[in-house]
Design a protein around this motif. Structure first.
Motif, PDB file in Angstrom:
ATOM      1  N   ALA A   1     -10.673  13.740   7.222  1.00 49.58           N
ATOM      2  CA  ALA A   1     -11.536  14.932   7.383  1.00 49.58           C
ATOM      3  C   ALA A   1     -11.394  15.416   8.405  1.00 49.58           C
ATOM      4  N   ALA A   2     -10.850  15.274   8.896  1.00 48.11           N
ATOM      5  CA  ALA A   2      -9.815  16.730   9.930  1.00 48.11           C
ATOM      6  C   ALA A   2      -9.653  16.893   9.303  1.00 48.11           C
ATOM      7  N   MET A   3      -8.302  17.082   9.134  1.00 49.14           N
ATOM      8  CA  MET A   3      -7.332  17.669   8.206  1.00 49.14           C
ATOM      9  C   MET A   3      -8.063  18.664   6.580  1.00 49.14           C
ATOM     10  N   PHE A   4      -9.285  18.309   6.289  1.00 52.44           N
ATOM     11  CA  PHE A   4     -10.337  18.740   5.148  1.00 52.44           C
ATOM     12  C   PHE A   4     -10.459  19.736   5.895  1.00 52.44           C
ATOM     13  N   VAL A   5     -11.202  19.693   6.697  1.00 49.52           N
ATOM     14  CA  VAL A   5     -11.505  20.770   7.328  1.00 49.52           C
ATOM     15  C   VAL A   5     -10.867  21.768   8.134  1.00 49.52           C
ATOM     16  N   VAL A   6      -9.648  21.614   8.726  1.00 50.37           N
ATOM     17  CA  VAL A   6      -8.482  22.411   8.885  1.00 50.37           C
ATOM     18  C   VAL A   6      -8.817  23.563   8.232  1.00 50.37           C
ATOM     19  N   GLY A   7      -7.974  22.193   6.817  1.00 50.35           N
ATOM     20  CA  GLY A   7      -7.169  22.809   4.824  1.00 50.35           C
ATOM     21  C   GLY A   7      -8.377  24.440   4.990  1.00 50.35           C
ATOM     22  N   ALA A   8      -9.211  23.829   4.934  1.00 47.27           N
ATOM     23  CA  ALA A   8     -10.627  24.340   4.816  1.00 47.27           C
ATOM     24  C   ALA A   8     -10.776  26.113   5.275  1.00 47.27           C
ATOM     25  N   LEU A   9     -10.538  25.389   6.584  1.00 46.59           N
ATOM     26  CA  LEU A   9     -10.746  26.984   7.775  1.00 46.59           C
ATOM     27  C   LEU A   9      -9.710  28.222   7.113  1.00 46.59           C
ATOM     28  N   VAL A  10      -8.351  26.753   6.789  1.00 39.63           N
ATOM     29  CA  VAL A  10      -6.965  28.211   6.560  1.00 39.63           C
ATOM     30  C   VAL A  10      -7.274  28.252   5.383  1.00 39.63           C
ATOM     31  N   GLY A  11      -7.703  27.961   4.138  1.00 37.21           N
ATOM     32  CA  GLY A  11      -7.756  28.611   3.129  1.00 37.21           C
ATOM     33  C   GLY A  11      -8.814  29.208   2.765  1.00 37.21           C
ATOM     34  N   GLY A  12     -10.243  29.033   3.396  1.00 39.98           N
ATOM     35  CA  GLY A  12     -11.512  29.900   3.017  1.00 39.98           C
ATOM     36  C   GLY A  12     -10.786  31.596   4.035  1.00 39.98           C
ATOM     37  N   ALA A  13     -10.532  31.170   5.080  1.00 45.09           N
ATOM     38  CA  ALA A  13     -10.003  33.230   6.180  1.00 45.09           C
ATOM     39  C   ALA A  13      -8.811  33.838   5.316  1.00 45.09           C
ATOM     40  N   ILE A  14      -8.133  33.147   4.452  1.00 45.57           N
ATOM     41  CA  ILE A  14      -7.371  33.458   3.654  1.00 45.57           C
ATOM     42  C   ILE A  14      -7.733  33.716   2.503  1.00 45.57           C
ATOM     43  N   PHE A  15      -8.608  33.833   1.884  1.00 45.84           N
ATOM     44  CA  PHE A  15      -9.334  34.108   0.362  1.00 45.84           C
ATOM     45  C   PHE A  15     -10.199  35.624   1.049  1.00 45.84           C
ATOM     46  N   TYR A  16     -11.086  35.244   2.147  1.00 42.83           N
ATOM     47  CA  TYR A  16     -11.261  36.124   1.979  1.00 42.83           C
ATOM     48  C   TYR A  16     -11.138  37.534   2.812  1.00 42.83           C
ATOM     49  N   LEU A  17      -9.489  37.309   3.436  1.00 39.22           N
ATOM     50  CA  LEU A  17      -9.145  38.751   4.501  1.00 39.22           C
ATOM     51  C   LEU A  17      -8.501  39.280   3.203  1.00 39.22           C
ATOM     52  N   ILE A  18      -8.490  38.611   1.459  1.00 31.51           N
ATOM     53  CA  ILE A  18      -7.874  39.082   0.248  1.00 31.51           C
ATOM     54  C   ILE A  18      -9.114  40.317   0.048  1.00 31.51           C
ATOM     55  N   PRO A  19      -8.584  41.481  -0.171  1.00 32.86           N
ATOM     56  CA  PRO A  19      -9.566  42.950  -0.626  1.00 32.86           C
ATOM     57  C   PRO A  19      -9.756  42.416  -1.931  1.00 32.86           C
ATOM     58  N   ALA A  20     -10.534  41.989  -2.498  1.00 29.33           N
ATOM     59  CA  ALA A  20     -10.365  41.245  -4.149  1.00 29.33           C
ATOM     60  C   ALA A  20     -11.936  41.783  -5.076  1.00 29.33           C
TER      61      ALA A  20
ATOM     62  N   SER B   1     -16.419  42.611  -4.278  1.00 36.72           N
ATOM     63  CA  SER B   1     -17.472  42.831  -3.477  1.00 36.72           C
ATOM     64  C   SER B   1     -17.418  41.758  -2.525  1.00 36.72           C
ATOM     65  N   GLY B   2     -18.463  41.390  -1.567  1.00 34.88           N
ATOM     66  CA  GLY B   2     -18.420  41.070  -0.302  1.00 34.88           C
ATOM     67  C   GLY B   2     -19.095  39.646  -1.174  1.00 34.88           C
ATOM     68  N   THR B   3     -19.993  39.830  -2.489  1.00 34.78           N
ATOM     69  CA  THR B   3     -20.232  38.535  -3.387  1.00 34.78           C
ATOM     70  C   THR B   3     -19.277  37.471  -3.898  1.00 34.78           C
ATOM     71  N   PHE B   4     -18.211  38.580  -4.542  1.00 35.84           N
ATOM     72  CA  PHE B   4     -17.114  37.261  -5.036  1.00 35.84           C
ATOM     73  C   PHE B   4     -16.307  37.507  -4.193  1.00 35.84           C
ATOM     74  N   ASN B   5     -16.349  38.279  -2.822  1.00 34.74           N
ATOM     75  CA  ASN B   5     -14.722  37.568  -1.674  1.00 34.74           C
ATOM     76  C   ASN B   5     -15.727  36.253  -0.880  1.00 34.74           C
ATOM     77  N   LEU B   6     -16.679  36.321  -1.526  1.00 33.71           N
ATOM     78  CA  LEU B   6     -17.227  34.974  -1.034  1.00 33.71           C
ATOM     79  C   LEU B   6     -16.916  33.825  -1.181  1.00 33.71           C
ATOM     80  N   VAL B   7     -17.695  33.675  -3.066  1.00 34.72           N
ATOM     81  CA  VAL B   7     -17.275  32.442  -3.774  1.00 34.72           C
ATOM     82  C   VAL B   7     -15.502  32.474  -3.962  1.00 34.72           C
ATOM     83  N   ILE B   8     -14.668  33.374  -4.387  1.00 37.64           N
ATOM     84  CA  ILE B   8     -13.525  33.129  -3.906  1.00 37.64           C
ATOM     85  C   ILE B   8     -12.968  32.936  -2.599  1.00 37.64           C
ATOM     86  N   SER B   9     -13.624  33.045  -1.661  1.00 39.05           N
ATOM     87  CA  SER B   9     -13.661  32.461  -0.342  1.00 39.05           C
ATOM     88  C   SER B   9     -13.910  30.399  -0.315  1.00 39.05           C
ATOM     89  N   ILE B  10     -14.692  30.054  -1.004  1.00 39.34           N
ATOM     90  CA  ILE B  10     -15.360  28.643  -0.818  1.00 39.34           C
ATOM     91  C   ILE B  10     -14.333  28.074  -1.593  1.00 39.34           C
TER      92      ILE B  10
END
Length: 251
Positions: A50-69, A71-80
């Motif tokens: 569970a802990a590693m899932f949270v850590v991995g999710a935070l890292v993955g979400g941050a990476i995809f959110y920072l990639i300019p792809a 609109s804001g909605t599209f970035n949010l979906v990709i981040s999730i």
């Protein structure tokens, strides 16, 4: 109403074997059984996953959110989506490693533990269990692969010395030109710990070509025909080891 026909003893035995045989289980059932058995030796495995899932999710979400792809909605979906993928990947890696550690912990000290660990070797390796043994359950297993012939002994080191010498001489008579390696499983100096056995054998190098391996196996058939077959005591964690072997193969 006619009564249902009773299941024969042979059918019951076959059904019971199918329930516990990893090769008969679905992939989902193997994972469930592996987790259940791993939790017995590692009660915190669920928390770590569970802990590693949270850590991995935070890292993955941050990476995809920072990639300019877009609109804001599209970035949010990709981040999730990225968070879920990274989280699941981190969780499965944690599960694989801790389950493997728990499986080895259960195997250590049991007769035939070395053979169970060697079963994790990938294709291209031929494993023969208990090619030599003593009445005290000291045993020698044989692995034939790219390094040549690897004799793996487990048991009392003092009794194994004579047994290993005897087995080496037998193999040299039928495969004199093939490199022969000796490995003792244990935790003392000069021995190889059970969790590192497979990796140690793989690191012995490539000294024999595939065509030569086939020739070696044919020569060893004559040697094996002269020795009695000894049933190897089965460990309590075949499902875990099967699962770990599947994970190593990427399946």
């Amino acid at each position: 109403m006619a009564s249902e026909p009773k299941m024969s003893r042979a059918a019951k035995r076959a059904a019971k074997k199918a329930e516990t045989d990893p090769t008969k289980m679905s992939r989902r059932r193997q994972i469930v059984e592996t987790y259940r058995m791993s939790k017995q030796g590692d009660p915190r495995i669920g928390l770590w996953m569970a802990a590693m899932f949270v850590v991995g999710a935070l890292v993955g979400g941050a990476i995809f959110y920072l990639i300019p792809a877009g609109s804001g909605t599209f970035n949010l979906v990709i981040s999730i989506i990225g968070a879920l993928l990274f989280g699941l990947l981190a969780m499965m890696i944690t599960f694989s490693r801790r389950a493997q550690r728990a499986a080895f912990a259960r195997l250590e000290g049991q007769p035939g533990a070395g053979a169970r660990a060697l079963s994790m070797l990938r294709r291209g390796w031929k494993i023969d269990e208990v090619v030599g043994f003593t009445k005290q359950q000291d045993m020698v297993h044989r692995v034939v692969g790219p390094p040549g012939i690897v004799l793996v002994g487990e048991g009392n080191p003092n009794r194994l010395k004579a047994l290993m010498v005897s087995e080496r001489r037998k193999h040299e008579r039928v495969a004199a030109d093939t490199p022969i390696h000796e490995v003792i499983v244990g935790n003392e100096d000069g021995q190889v710990r059970l969790p590192k056995l497979t990796r140690h054998v793989q690191k012995l190098g490539r000294q024999v070509k595939p065509a030569e391996i086939t020739d070696v196996l044919n020569r060893l058939k004559a040697l094996d025909a002269q020795r009695p077959k000894v049933p190897l005591p089965r460990g309590p964690v075949p499902t875990s080891m099967k699962g770990m072997r599947g994970n190593m193969r990427g399946r």
